[in-house]
Enzyme design. Structure first.
Site, PDB file in Angstrom:
ATOM      1  N   ARG A 266      29.816  42.405 -44.697  1.00 54.81           N
ATOM      2  CA  ARG A 266      30.067  41.360 -45.690  1.00 54.81           C
ATOM      3  C   ARG A 266      29.145  41.496 -46.882  1.00 54.81           C
ATOM      4  O   ARG A 266      29.409  40.996 -47.961  1.00 54.81           O
ATOM      5  CB  ARG A 266      29.834  40.020 -45.009  1.00 54.81           C
ATOM      6  CG  ARG A 266      30.768  38.969 -45.411  1.00 54.81           C
ATOM      7  CD  ARG A 266      30.583  37.796 -44.530  1.00 54.81           C
ATOM      8  NE  ARG A 266      29.326  37.127 -44.815  1.00 54.81           N
ATOM      9  CZ  ARG A 266      28.895  36.082 -44.118  1.00 54.81           C
ATOM     10  NH1 ARG A 266      29.596  35.632 -43.121  1.00 54.81           N
ATOM     11  NH2 ARG A 266      27.771  35.506 -44.434  1.00 54.81           N
TER      12      ARG A 266
ATOM     13  N   GLU B  47      42.042  29.822 -34.167  1.00 54.32           N
ATOM     14  CA  GLU B  47      41.583  31.061 -33.520  1.00 54.32           C
ATOM     15  C   GLU B  47      40.202  30.877 -32.926  1.00 54.32           C
ATOM     16  O   GLU B  47      39.435  30.023 -33.375  1.00 54.32           O
ATOM     17  CB  GLU B  47      41.519  32.197 -34.559  1.00 54.32           C
ATOM     18  CG  GLU B  47      42.871  32.577 -35.101  1.00 54.32           C
ATOM     19  CD  GLU B  47      42.794  33.698 -36.135  1.00 54.32           C
ATOM     20  OE1 GLU B  47      41.675  34.130 -36.492  1.00 54.32           O
ATOM     21  OE2 GLU B  47      43.861  34.121 -36.590  1.00 54.32           O
TER      22      GLU B  47
ATOM     23  N   GLU C 167      35.828  40.879 -36.712  1.00 59.23           N
ATOM     24  CA  GLU C 167      34.497  40.512 -36.236  1.00 59.23           C
ATOM     25  C   GLU C 167      34.183  41.435 -35.050  1.00 59.23           C
ATOM     26  O   GLU C 167      34.968  41.518 -34.099  1.00 59.23           O
ATOM     27  CB  GLU C 167      34.521  39.037 -35.782  1.00 59.23           C
ATOM     28  CG  GLU C 167      33.189  38.484 -35.376  1.00 59.23           C
ATOM     29  CD  GLU C 167      32.388  37.890 -36.545  1.00 59.23           C
ATOM     30  OE1 GLU C 167      32.786  38.062 -37.727  1.00 59.23           O
ATOM     31  OE2 GLU C 167      31.342  37.279 -36.260  1.00 59.23           O
TER      32      GLU C 167
ATOM     33  N   LYS D  94      36.407  31.583 -32.617  1.00 60.78           N
ATOM     34  CA  LYS D  94      35.410  32.049 -33.582  1.00 60.78           C
ATOM     35  C   LYS D  94      34.420  32.906 -32.808  1.00 60.78           C
ATOM     36  O   LYS D  94      33.671  32.401 -31.974  1.00 60.78           O
ATOM     37  CB  LYS D  94      34.698  30.863 -34.233  1.00 60.78           C
ATOM     38  CG  LYS D  94      33.681  31.263 -35.277  1.00 60.78           C
ATOM     39  CD  LYS D  94      33.075  30.033 -35.907  1.00 60.78           C
ATOM     40  CE  LYS D  94      32.249  30.362 -37.134  1.00 60.78           C
ATOM     41  NZ  LYS D  94      31.268  31.400 -36.937  1.00 60.78           N
TER      42      LYS D  94
ATOM     43  N   PHE E  50      41.302  39.981 -37.225  1.00 64.73           N
ATOM     44  CA  PHE E  50      42.002  38.730 -37.521  1.00 64.73           C
ATOM     45  C   PHE E  50      42.791  38.752 -38.825  1.00 64.73           C
ATOM     46  O   PHE E  50      43.452  37.772 -39.159  1.00 64.73           O
ATOM     47  CB  PHE E  50      41.059  37.521 -37.474  1.00 64.73           C
ATOM     48  CG  PHE E  50      39.805  37.666 -38.296  1.00 64.73           C
ATOM     49  CD1 PHE E  50      39.830  37.483 -39.654  1.00 64.73           C
ATOM     50  CD2 PHE E  50      38.601  37.956 -37.682  1.00 64.73           C
ATOM     51  CE1 PHE E  50      38.672  37.599 -40.403  1.00 64.73           C
ATOM     52  CE2 PHE E  50      37.432  38.074 -38.424  1.00 64.73           C
ATOM     53  CZ  PHE E  50      37.470  37.898 -39.792  1.00 64.73           C
TER      54      PHE E  50
ATOM     55  N   ARG F  73      37.040  29.487 -50.676  1.00 64.24           N
ATOM     56  CA  ARG F  73      38.068  28.701 -51.348  1.00 64.24           C
ATOM     57  C   ARG F  73      38.436  27.533 -50.452  1.00 64.24           C
ATOM     58  O   ARG F  73      38.731  27.736 -49.273  1.00 64.24           O
ATOM     59  CB  ARG F  73      39.303  29.543 -51.598  1.00 64.24           C
ATOM     60  CG  ARG F  73      39.020  30.838 -52.304  1.00 64.24           C
ATOM     61  CD  ARG F  73      38.909  30.622 -53.788  1.00 64.24           C
ATOM     62  NE  ARG F  73      38.597  31.889 -54.429  1.00 64.24           N
ATOM     63  CZ  ARG F  73      39.423  32.508 -55.265  1.00 64.24           C
ATOM     64  NH1 ARG F  73      40.572  31.996 -55.568  1.00 64.24           N
ATOM     65  NH2 ARG F  73      39.061  33.637 -55.817  1.00 64.24           N
TER      66      ARG F  73
ATOM     67  N   ARG G 131      30.837  40.440 -39.311  1.00 61.81           N
ATOM     68  CA  ARG G 131      32.065  40.768 -40.019  1.00 61.81           C
ATOM     69  C   ARG G 131      32.114  42.263 -40.320  1.00 61.81           C
ATOM     70  O   ARG G 131      31.137  42.816 -40.843  1.00 61.81           O
ATOM     71  CB  ARG G 131      32.047  39.966 -41.320  1.00 61.81           C
ATOM     72  CG  ARG G 131      33.347  39.905 -42.048  1.00 61.81           C
ATOM     73  CD  ARG G 131      34.079  38.658 -41.645  1.00 61.81           C
ATOM     74  NE  ARG G 131      35.282  38.439 -42.420  1.00 61.81           N
ATOM     75  CZ  ARG G 131      35.506  37.350 -43.132  1.00 61.81           C
ATOM     76  NH1 ARG G 131      34.580  36.408 -43.199  1.00 61.81           N
ATOM     77  NH2 ARG G 131      36.645  37.192 -43.773  1.00 61.81           N
TER      78      ARG G 131
ATOM     79  N   LYS H  44      35.813  26.370 -40.420  1.00 61.85           N
ATOM     80  CA  LYS H  44      35.200  26.669 -39.124  1.00 61.85           C
ATOM     81  C   LYS H  44      34.765  25.369 -38.472  1.00 61.85           C
ATOM     82  O   LYS H  44      34.449  24.386 -39.164  1.00 61.85           O
ATOM     83  CB  LYS H  44      34.001  27.585 -39.319  1.00 61.85           C
ATOM     84  CG  LYS H  44      32.945  27.000 -40.207  1.00 61.85           C
ATOM     85  CD  LYS H  44      31.839  27.978 -40.506  1.00 61.85           C
ATOM     86  CE  LYS H  44      30.888  27.381 -41.520  1.00 61.85           C
ATOM     87  NZ  LYS H  44      29.958  28.317 -42.082  1.00 61.85           N
TER      88      LYS H  44
HETATM   89  P1  AMP Z   1      29.892  31.196 -40.203  1.00 61.20           P
HETATM   90  O1  AMP Z   1      29.243  32.542 -40.096  1.00 61.20           O
HETATM   91  O2  AMP Z   1      29.403  30.229 -39.174  1.00 61.20           O
HETATM   92  O3  AMP Z   1      29.885  30.659 -41.574  1.00 61.20           O
HETATM   93  O4  AMP Z   1      31.445  31.404 -39.826  1.00 61.20           O
HETATM   94  C1  AMP Z   1      32.326  32.256 -40.508  1.00 61.20           C
HETATM   95  C2  AMP Z   1      32.330  33.656 -39.901  1.00 61.20           C
HETATM   96  O5  AMP Z   1      32.889  33.651 -38.594  1.00 61.20           O
HETATM   97  C3  AMP Z   1      33.199  34.644 -40.622  1.00 61.20           C
HETATM   98  O6  AMP Z   1      32.546  35.148 -41.765  1.00 61.20           O
HETATM   99  C4  AMP Z   1      33.433  35.720 -39.585  1.00 61.20           C
HETATM  100  O7  AMP Z   1      32.376  36.651 -39.660  1.00 61.20           O
HETATM  101  C5  AMP Z   1      33.302  34.977 -38.287  1.00 61.20           C
HETATM  102  N1  AMP Z   1      34.535  34.892 -37.485  1.00 61.20           N
HETATM  103  C6  AMP Z   1      34.559  34.907 -36.138  1.00 61.20           C
HETATM  104  N2  AMP Z   1      35.798  34.787 -35.667  1.00 61.20           N
HETATM  105  C7  AMP Z   1      36.625  34.702 -36.739  1.00 61.20           C
HETATM  106  C8  AMP Z   1      38.037  34.542 -36.890  1.00 61.20           C
HETATM  107  N3  AMP Z   1      38.865  34.454 -35.845  1.00 61.20           N
HETATM  108  N4  AMP Z   1      38.524  34.469 -38.158  1.00 61.20           N
HETATM  109  C9  AMP Z   1      37.706  34.541 -39.227  1.00 61.20           C
HETATM  110  N5  AMP Z   1      36.364  34.681 -39.138  1.00 61.20           N
HETATM  111  C10 AMP Z   1      35.816  34.755 -37.904  1.00 61.20           C
END
Ligand code: AMP
Length: 569
Positions: free
Chosen positions: A271, A249, A301, A251, A342, A418, A256, A424
């Site tokens: 969050r 997907e 998001e 990002k 999502f 987990r 969140r 990511k």
């Molecule tokens: P990071 O903040 O870099 O650790 O990346 C994880 C965060 O990306 C998640 O906590 C979400 O807030 C955000 N996010 C953006 N797009 C998505 C997606 N398609 N699925 C899940 N999380 C996403």
């Protein structure tokens, strides 16, 4: 139970940094809690379940006044001591300790009394708030022994400093009630806690047996912890972790939002478990209009965009919408957001936590009507092809997204980080892997924990210091990434020697550190220093033998990186 019993537990916990020892101490206390599960919150200096993030919000000033009133000492005298010692808990202990000898009658302070007064403090609002709060605090301090006063004050100020992290409490519950299969039950307790977000509920269920733990589910309308992502090195790594085929997907670079609808009421949570419904009437409206279902929980998001050009904006640009509580209408107009949904975790009375990800996605597709710049389902492909995933990644970056998320197609929804469910992938700024060779204890919120780290590069079999870093880790468990408390737990067993607030540790821990540039410096044994260093990751997968060498450091001298120094995100 008398409050002095709990104080003994606090003292014992404060006196050890050993995790197992702490668990045994807590397990002993928990066995005595039956009938009063809510007192478990006191172990972490709170009187509310974790899904309610409210704090006491009591200032130093108010505590100083309360100590003054309770013991008949002058405000100014307390303030003088405070400037010298810097710990109101210790000051309260000293003053209460002296006064108590002169007291004719002293009734014993009970845990119930302390808990009830602390809980009342939370609910005082409106006129005369300060006076009422003072009354409740002085009533406690007036009956407290020195040690009791110390812990009451520390609790009020949110500085209990006895080191009871989630993981320790979970394992202590397992030890108290399932000593024979502690490991297995600790996992069950973790899942139950993730669902309830309330240690009192988990404690109660554990006390009545394994079956009751299994019955704990998520509750609509309440803040909950979310599933977090682990970082993948590259596409191959992502597939290795999530399996093939996997869902890939975009990002989105926003924040969140967990959306709850319970009958007529829509509630939004971040969050960090903060409710932000009032700040986002636009999201509430889009959810009401475009999502089918009487009750549901969605994970999403929210991404900001420019209302004129419709270009997406990075997170910082819209961060004020989360905090600001006034001029909401103007903010909605100036900084609109688009929701990218999502996941769905609950629908019309049924929990979907144990369903596979693709089954949940199918439900999402049925209940959401997409509308540009209001609400969308996250863009997704399902593929086994590295090339296809790579093309998708490039396309995401090209249109300004942060990267991609790769998700295991049959994974249930589980909170926290987990391994194996979702990763990511995003391009990272320049950083160096370094070994932690020393640390310093922090103060205030970080008190009692090692929160500044001396990092070193390698030169053959020697480690040479290149700087001190104290930013980049997370304060709270629900934040993504390693917390200061987790790093403290990792370092404590590695301590070789102590000198005041400073310790030397065996070089075992590797961290990725970003920085603005590298300069020559006589302060560190390598002869170089990182300017504005910040930890970007704890590399549990790397060995200290793989950290940057002195040669790597020399190559960096004079070069600038993308890190713009302190304050940069
Ligand atoms: P990071 O903040 O870099 O650790 O990346 C994880 C965060 O990306 C998640 O906590 C979400 O807030 C955000 N996010 C953006 N797009 C998505 C997606 N398609 N699925 C899940 N999380 C996403």
């Amino acid at each position: 139970m008398e409050y002095s019993d709990l104080v003994e537990v606090y003292d014992a916990l404060g006196a050890t940094s050993g995790r197992l020892e702490k668990e045994t101490i807590i397990a002993g206390f928990l066995k005595k809690l039956k009938g009063n599960p809510q007192w478990i919150y006191l172990l972490r200096g709170r009187v509310l379940p974790d899904y309610d993030p409210r704090e006491f919000g009591i200032s130093n000033q108010l505590v100083i006044k309360a100590i003054a009133v309770s013991f008949g000492v002058k405000n100014t005298d307390i303030l003088k001591k405070y400037r010298k010692i810097g710990d109101l808990g210790e000051i309260a202990e000293e003053i209460a300790g002296k006064k108590i000898q002169g007291r004719l009658f002293s009734s014993k302070l009970t845990v119930k009394k302390v808990f009830d007064n602390l809980q009342k403090l939370m609910n005082i609002e409106g006129k005369g708030t300060v006076g009422k709060k003072m009354g409740l605090i002085s009533e406690l301090l007036g009956q407290a022994s020195g040690k009791e006063a110390k812990y009451i004050v520390r609790t009020l100020l949110g500085q209990l400093r006895v080191g009871v992290a989630d993981g320790i409490l979970r394992d202590a519950i397992a030890e108290a009630f399932f000593a024979h299969d502690k490991k297995e039950m600790s996992d069950k307790i973790e899942t139950a806690y993730d669902m309830a977000n309330d240690f009192a509920v988990v404690y109660d269920a554990a006390a009545s047996g394994r079956k009751d733990l299994d019955k704990i589910g998520i509750t609509v309308g309440r803040a909950m912890n979310v599933m977090l992502a682990v970082k993948a090195k590259d596409i191959e790594d992502a597939f290795r972790i999530c399996g093939k085929p996997a869902a890939v997907e975009h990002k989105y670079d926003g924040f969140r939002v967990v959306i709850n609808k319970d009958g007529g009421e829509v509630k939004l949570f971040t969050r960090r478990l903060e409710e932000v419904t009032k700040q986002f009437p636009d999201i509430v409206e889009a959810v009401r209009k475009n999502v089918k279902g009487k009750s549901f929980i969605l994970d999403s998001e929210a991404v900001g965009y420019d209302p004129k050009t419709k270009k997406y904006k990075p997170f910082e640009a819209i961060s004020q919408r989360i905090k600001r509580k006034y001029d909401i209408d103007k903010l909605v107009r100036d900084l609109p957001v688009e929701l990218n949904i999502f996941d769905v975790l609950y629908i019309d009375g049924k929990s979907l936590m144990d369903e596979g990800f693709m089954a949940r996605r199918k439900i999402l597709e049925k209940i959401i009507k997409s509308e540009d710049y209001k609400i969308k389902i996250a863009k997704q492909i399902v593929t086994s092809s590295e090339k296809e995933a790579m093309d998708f990644y490039k396309e995401a970056l090209k249109i300004g997204e942060e990267g991609i998320m790769v998700k295991r197609i049959d994974a249930p929804y589980r909170q926290g980080r987990r391994v194996g469910y979702m990763v990511k992938l995003k391009p990272s700024v320049k950083d160096l892997d370094l070994a932690i060779v020393g640390a310093e204890y922090g103060s205030g919120k970080r008190g009692g924990m090692l929160t500044s780290y001396i990092v070193a590069c390698r030169d053959d079999d020697k480690f040479l210091e290149v700087g001190k870093v104290s930013s980049g880790l997370k304060e709270l468990e629900q934040d993504e990434g390693t917390t200061y408390s987790e790093m403290n737990d990792l370092l404590q067993p590695l301590i070789i020697s102590e000198d005041g607030k400073n310790v030397k540790v065996k070089p075992r821990i590797v961290v990725s550190v970003t920085y603005q540039n590298v300069q020559k410096s006589p302060s560190y044994s390598s002869g170089y220093a990182l300017r504005f260093p910040r930890i970007t990751a704890y590399r549990a997968d790397r060995h200290v033998r793989d950290v940057a060498t002195l040669g790597d450091i020399r190559k960096e001298v004079g070069k600038h990186t993308g890190n713009s120094g302190p304050g940069s995100l």
